[in-house]
Design a protein around this motif. Structure first.
Motif, PDB file in Angstrom:
ATOM      1  N   VAL A 142      15.879  57.980  -1.267  1.00  0.00           N
ATOM      2  CA  VAL A 142      15.517  58.676  -0.141  1.00  0.00           C
ATOM      3  C   VAL A 142      16.608  59.713   0.458  1.00  0.00           C
ATOM      4  CG1 VAL A 142      15.372  58.330   2.466  1.00  0.00           C
ATOM      5  CG2 VAL A 142      14.056  56.863   0.701  1.00  0.00           C
ATOM      6  N   THR A 143      16.360  60.951   0.830  1.00  0.00           N
ATOM      7  CA  THR A 143      17.632  61.876   1.427  1.00  0.00           C
ATOM      8  C   THR A 143      17.096  62.270   2.599  1.00  0.00           C
ATOM      9  OG1 THR A 143      17.179  63.923   0.922  1.00  0.00           O
ATOM     10  CG2 THR A 143      17.192  62.423  -0.910  1.00  0.00           C
ATOM     11  N   SER A 144      18.095  62.692   3.715  1.00  0.00           N
ATOM     12  CA  SER A 144      17.623  63.366   4.787  1.00  0.00           C
ATOM     13  C   SER A 144      17.883  64.661   4.681  1.00  0.00           C
ATOM     14  CB  SER A 144      18.530  62.429   5.733  1.00  0.00           C
ATOM     15  OG  SER A 144      19.987  62.634   5.371  1.00  0.00           O
ATOM     16  N   CYS A 145      18.028  65.255   3.415  1.00  0.00           N
ATOM     17  CA  CYS A 145      18.399  66.698   3.372  1.00  0.00           C
ATOM     18  C   CYS A 145      17.271  67.338   2.552  1.00  0.00           C
ATOM     19  CB  CYS A 145      19.644  66.861   2.516  1.00  0.00           C
ATOM     20  SG  CYS A 145      19.870  68.836   2.107  1.00  0.00           S
ATOM     21  N   ALA A 146      16.291  68.285   3.188  1.00  0.00           N
ATOM     22  CA  ALA A 146      15.357  68.885   2.574  1.00  0.00           C
ATOM     23  C   ALA A 146      15.781  69.594   1.288  1.00  0.00           C
ATOM     24  CB  ALA A 146      14.612  69.983   3.490  1.00  0.00           C
ATOM     25  N   SER A 147      16.744  70.078   1.290  1.00  0.00           N
ATOM     26  CA  SER A 147      17.214  70.982   0.141  1.00  0.00           C
ATOM     27  C   SER A 147      17.189  69.909  -1.000  1.00  0.00           C
ATOM     28  CB  SER A 147      18.455  71.701   0.287  1.00  0.00           C
ATOM     29  OG  SER A 147      18.212  72.730   1.373  1.00  0.00           O
ATOM     30  N   CYS A 148      18.201  68.867  -0.751  1.00  0.00           N
ATOM     31  CA  CYS A 148      18.281  67.777  -1.914  1.00  0.00           C
ATOM     32  C   CYS A 148      17.246  67.390  -2.337  1.00  0.00           C
ATOM     33  CB  CYS A 148      19.157  66.694  -1.411  1.00  0.00           C
ATOM     34  SG  CYS A 148      20.842  67.291  -0.725  1.00  0.00           S
ATOM     35  N   THR A 149      16.281  66.806  -1.347  1.00  0.00           N
ATOM     36  CA  THR A 149      14.989  66.297  -1.770  1.00  0.00           C
ATOM     37  C   THR A 149      14.311  67.091  -2.770  1.00  0.00           C
ATOM     38  OG1 THR A 149      14.658  65.240   0.332  1.00  0.00           O
ATOM     39  CG2 THR A 149      12.707  65.155  -1.136  1.00  0.00           C
ATOM     40  N   SER A 150      14.029  68.550  -2.316  1.00  0.00           N
ATOM     41  CA  SER A 150      13.310  69.526  -3.054  1.00  0.00           C
ATOM     42  C   SER A 150      13.965  69.857  -4.631  1.00  0.00           C
ATOM     43  CB  SER A 150      12.784  70.484  -2.589  1.00  0.00           C
ATOM     44  OG  SER A 150      13.892  71.392  -2.549  1.00  0.00           O
ATOM     45  N   THR A 151      15.343  69.740  -4.533  1.00  0.00           N
ATOM     46  CA  THR A 151      15.905  69.825  -5.654  1.00  0.00           C
ATOM     47  C   THR A 151      15.597  68.712  -6.883  1.00  0.00           C
ATOM     48  OG1 THR A 151      17.774  71.117  -4.603  1.00  0.00           O
ATOM     49  CG2 THR A 151      18.297  70.538  -6.769  1.00  0.00           C
ATOM     50  N   ILE A 152      15.988  67.410  -6.283  1.00  0.00           N
ATOM     51  CA  ILE A 152      15.803  66.311  -7.133  1.00  0.00           C
ATOM     52  C   ILE A 152      14.210  66.113  -7.523  1.00  0.00           C
ATOM     53  CG2 ILE A 152      15.989  63.953  -7.109  1.00  0.00           C
ATOM     54  CD1 ILE A 152      18.113  64.102  -5.150  1.00  0.00           C
TER      55      ILE A 152
END
Ligand SMILES: Cc1cc2nc3c(=O)[nH]c(=O)nc-3n(C[C@H](O)[C@H](O)[C@H](O)COP(=O)(O)OP(=O)(O)OC[C@H]3O[C@@H](n4cnc5c(N)ncnc54)[C@H](O)[C@@H]3O)c2cc1C
Ligand code: SF4
Ligand code: SF4
Ligand code: SF4
Lengths: 428, 459
Positions: A260-270
């Protein structure tokens, strides 16, 4: 530039994807950069035509093409709306890597990505120094700019109204966690992300609090590295690969059901880029796609997996929501964050053009601050017109940009992450 | 005159930031939405006011430089592919709506106003501008007039030409020519506004356009009728019109398109159906009820196996979404997508459908057909890969034959996409040698140096 043939050859590998663009021009309707400039080279169709021209050696100026290629937020709005289904983001990111491989990475970026980003411990200590002295040492920090999605330092330039680095970053407050699953029976890995760590530790703290209250166990290894999007979008795929490797080694240690992440950019990157853009060991790519499937935005996790209790509106303040490109365009997540706001007991009011990019776009805002600011100020106006007291979103990079824009307009509107609103409501 | 001097001259007219000379900028204006080879212009100029536009035209003429005006570059016939060594003049800096007159129901606009932006602004004032090309979110009104663009509402509401009350345009000498008026009736002199419609930038450069507005319909009803064969569907089209009902929209999709759209959206379309008709009637609520009922009865009588009537806005949108999805869904199948525009008299639609089937088999090319059945404007869409030389040759032959067949049925080369470069070679087949000569003589007087979009329409 002796070997433009080699460049053309490398670009030809993109040919299959490039030909799908039927040049209909429909991307003009949605591209935020084109809206401001009206220039064909700024919209997807123009950029794809340039890459095509370079690949077929109709053009002799790779630097010129590279420059146009970088006048792009990588917001993905064109791709999300393309009738022909052209994988515009894929193409742009690959093309940037090819162009950078050919033209070389600028020395500043090299220093940032290879020296700092790829070395989380060094970066943390440099940033700590930065946080303490940011008022004094504007200049050295200024040099670090060139780059990142969260554009750590960029706010320090010129007349920006910046959000300073957090006094104490998350990794100092909570260096690591490894708690067992509670009532939910679920355990997640929590990926912090650099922008949250260094600018918004309170967002991570809110996330951890919500997870704990939901009876979710958390695995959060220390010394997490950046997700790699700043390096990748600058065409530095070597650093991107290194960062992935570092992170994968850390997360391999734990057992968890979701990441889980709270950063949209991280989520989509991963989720989208780790499995597809990792250039290293092929066997690892399989692991990466497994990991990608487990990766979720925090609001998506709470709504889809845990389920939310709804609350009566508390009546103190109206909240509106800005869709980060990386959630809306890349992953199609729009409902869950809004549900989270409602579940926090806030009165929700939709703004105009909620799904339009805020104009940050990582290094775009650094290199093209004028355009970025025009796009951002339109976003700020839409927020103000909604009559909201708080604008919530799901991406720390958006939070930085929107803070800058609202502050310049003296709007008196607070900027929060949706998870902060929800965490606050759990106290009551 | 030296190239540098020329750049300076243009900069003096439109400002330094509005002249683009770099290879990359010029390349970005070397193509449009047609499947044709691109051509690099020598310069790209972007005037931001009417005077600068006029002076730009004049400067081109003085120097004998070919000039191609470009709105959004969405035309499908190569109308904005520049002449080698020519100048591209962008109109998207001229995008002001100058007046919307509610009392007299007209509007005055600059040529670079985006169609959908204009339609929305008109709607906000409680009025209606019907022409709605599929490209309306990006196409410009100047481009619409220059192509005489149509749309889904052509059958009942007509096309762009039915809304052009006047056009002010620059002639090659940079003189402003005025035509038409703000009145509904106007017979002052030659119908120059009419001449400008569909002129594709070859006779003058539009500066202002006066457009007619109408009151919006009070009510509308949409439905989707399912047929086993294209024949049954097209007979129904004829019958609806013969019964003196003119729907606002009457669209048709063939089985190939239905299956492709269904694959794309999974909206529950009947994939076994031979054809679909998508019908919308609008007008006074009582009339809408009556006509919708009549249409339904006619459909059933002529063999519709199922009819879905939309009960609310969401269901109505679902009907039109299926139609909007036709092109995107087809476009995703193969790398190159050639959207054709052959148009036949309504009664010939069944024959045209049969002809398209034959052409598709004869040349072994994939064709999906949808389009404006109500006005005979079909869009056979050929799916191919232009890089495959052998296949592309067959495609070109298939296109030739499609036009021949359409013309033999009393049809036309283009219902709405224009002639441009793509179809200028067929012009004589539809018209006559004399017609072309007449047009060329007229053009040679108005544009003696031949600078206005050379090569388009009349070759
Ligand atoms: C996906 C898609 C769907 C489409 N659907 C439709 C449809 O339903 N119906 C339809 O009719 N067309 C349709 N088209 C074709 C196209 O959009 C129309 O022809 C439209 O009118 C072109 O507008 P534009 O602003 O892009 O003009 P451009 O393509 O830029 O120019 C078109 C022509 O107009 C001339 N021109 C532009 N501005 C001026 C001016 N100021 N003075 C003189 N000449 C000028 C140009 O020189 C050129 O010859 C579609 C195209 C696409 C890509
Ligand atoms: S990228 Fe997509 S929307 Fe843009 S021109 Fe190409 S096909 Fe059309
Ligand atoms: S990614 Fe965004 S900024 Fe870049 S071309 Fe597409 S819509 Fe425009
Ligand atoms: S900060 Fe958010 S909205 Fe802005 S470019 Fe990045 S993802 Fe898009």
């Amino acid at each position: 530039m002796a070997d433009i043939h080699r460049l053309a050859q490398m670009l030809k590998e993109l040919d299959d994807q490039l030909v799908n663009c039927m040049r209909c021009g429909m991307c003009q309707a949605v591209c935020p950069v084109f809206r401001e400039s009206g220039r064909e080279a700024d919209v997807a169709r123009g950029k794809l035509a340039l890459l095509d021209g370079l690949a077929s050696e109709m053009l002799s100026d790779p630097d010129g093409v590279n420059e146009k290629l970088n006048r792009c937020l990588l917001c993905g709005t064109c791709a999300a709306n393309c009738p022909s289904g052209v994988k515009v983001m894929d193409i742009f990111i690959k093309a940037r890597a090819i162009m950078t491989g050919y033209l070389g990475l600028s020395p500043v970026k090299k220093a940032i990505f290879r020296g700092m980003l790829a070395n989380p411990r060094l970066m943390n200590s440099l940033m700590d120094i930065g946080a303490r002295f940011q008022g004094v040492f504007t200049k050295p920090v200024d040099d670090m700019l060139g780059s990142s999605c969260a554009r750590f330092m960029s706010p320090l330039i010129g007349d920006r109204h910046f959000k300073p680095l957090a006094r104490t970053p998350l990794h100092k407050i909570v260096p690591e966690l490894d708690t067992p699953a509670g009532s939910s029976g679920i355990r997640v890995a929590f990926f912090v992300g650099c922008a949250v760590d260094k600018f918004f530790p309170e967002v991570a703290q809110a996330s951890l609090k919500v997870l704990e209250k939901a009876g979710v166990g958390v695995f959060m290894p220390p010394n997490q590295a950046c997700c790699g999007i700043p390096a990748l979008s600058s065409g530095d795929s070597d650093t991107f690969d290194k960062l992935i490797l570092q992170n994968v080694q850390l997360f391999r240690e734990g057992k968890f059901d979701y990441l889980v992440t709270s950063c949209a950019s991280c989520t989509s990157t991963i989720r989208e880029l780790w499995p597809t853009m990792f250039g290293g060991n092929a066997s690892l790519r399989y692991d990466l796609s497994l990991l990608a499937r487990k990766t979720m935005d925090i609001s998506e996790f709470l709504v889809n997996i845990i389920g939310l209790d709804t609350k009566e509106p508390q009546g103190d303040g109206v909240v509106t929501y800005h869709d980060p490109c990386h959630l809306k365009n890349s992953l199609g997540i729009t409902e869950q964050p809004r549900n989270l706001i409602r579940a926090a007991g806030c009165e929700f009011k939709e703004m105009n053009e909620a799904g339009t990019c805020c104009g940050c776009g990582g290094s775009f805002t650094v290199a093209h601050y004028d355009v970025s600011r025009k796009i951002g100020s339109r976003k700020a106006q839409n927020i103000m017109d909604s009559g909201a007291d708080i604008v919530a979103t799901s991406c720390p990079a958006c939070m930085l940009q929107i803070t800058d824009m609202l502050s310049q307009k003296k709007a008196g509107i607070k900027v929060k992450h949706v998870i902060e609103l929800y965490a606050e409501s759990l106290d009551g | 005159m030296g190239a540098e001097k020329l750049v300076k001259d243009f900069e003096a007219v439109v400002g330094t930031g509005n002249v683009m000379t770099s290879e990359t900028d010029r390349h970005a204006y070397s193509y449009d939405a047609a499947v044709l080879d691109s051509v690099m212009p020598a310069l790209v100029v972007r005037p931001e006011n009417s005077e600068a536009l006029g002076r730009t035209v004049r400067l081109c003429n003085e120097n004998g430089i070919p000039l191609t005006v470009r709105g959004a570059g969405t035309n499908l016939s190569g109308g904005t592919i520049p002449h080698p060594g020519g100048v591209v003049v962008l109109t998207n800096g001229l995008d002001r709506i100058l007046e919307i007159n509610e009392a007299d129901m007209y509007a005055v606009v600059e040529p670079g106003v985006v169609t959908a932006t204009f339609a929305a602004e008109v709607a906000r004032r409680g009025l209606f501008y019907p022409p709605d090309p599929g490209s309306q979110t990006v196409s410009t009104l100047g481009g619409n007039v220059a192509e005489n663009a149509g749309g889904l509402r052509g059958l009942k509401y007509g096309v762009t030409k039915d809304y052009v009350m006047g056009v002010d345009f620059w002639d090659v000498n940079g003189e402003l020519i005025k035509s038409g008026s703000r009145t509904v009736k106007c017979v002052t002199g030659y119908n120059l506004a009419g001449l400008m419609v569909a002129s594709e930038g070859t006779l003058g450069v539009f500066d202002k356009i006066i457009l007619k507005l109408i009151p919006p319909a009070q009510a509308a009803k949409s439905m989707m009728a399912v047929f086993d064969t294209m024949e049954a569907a097209s007979e129904t089209v004829a019958a609806i019109i013969a019964n003196k009902i003119v729907p606002a929209t009457l669209e048709m999709m063939d089985n190939f398109t239905i299956r492709t759209v269904e694959n794309f959206r999974k909206a529950g379309l009947p994939t076994e159906a031979g054809a679909l008709l998508l019908i919308e009637v609008d007008g006074h609520p009582a009339q809408v009820e009556e006509e919708a009922e009549k249409v339904e009865t006619l459909c059933r009588k002529l063999g519709a196996t199922d009819i879905k009537v939309a009960n609310d806005a969401a269901e109505r949108n679902a009907v039109w979404q299926a139609r909007r999805d036709a092109l995107p869904a087809l476009a995703k199948l193969r790398p190159t997508c050639v959207l054709e525009d052959a148009t036949v008299p309504r009664s010939m639609i069944p024959a045209m459908i049969t002809a398209l089937g034959e052409v598709s088999r004869k040349y072994d090319v994939t064709i999906g057909t949808f389009g404006h059945a109500g006005d005979g404007n079909l869009h056979p869409t050929i799916l191919t890969d232009r890089r495959d030389k052998a296949e592309w040759e067959r495609v070109e032959k298939a296109i030739d034959e499609i036009f021949d067949r359409a013309l033999a049925m009393g049809g036309t080369l283009s219902g709405e996409h224009g002639i441009g470069l793509a179809k200028s070679k067929y012009m004589e087949r539809e018209t006559s040698r004399a017609t072309l000569e007449y047009s060329r003589r007229m053009k040679s007087v108005l544009d003696p140096k031949g600078i206005l979009n050379p090569g388009k329409i009349i070759g």
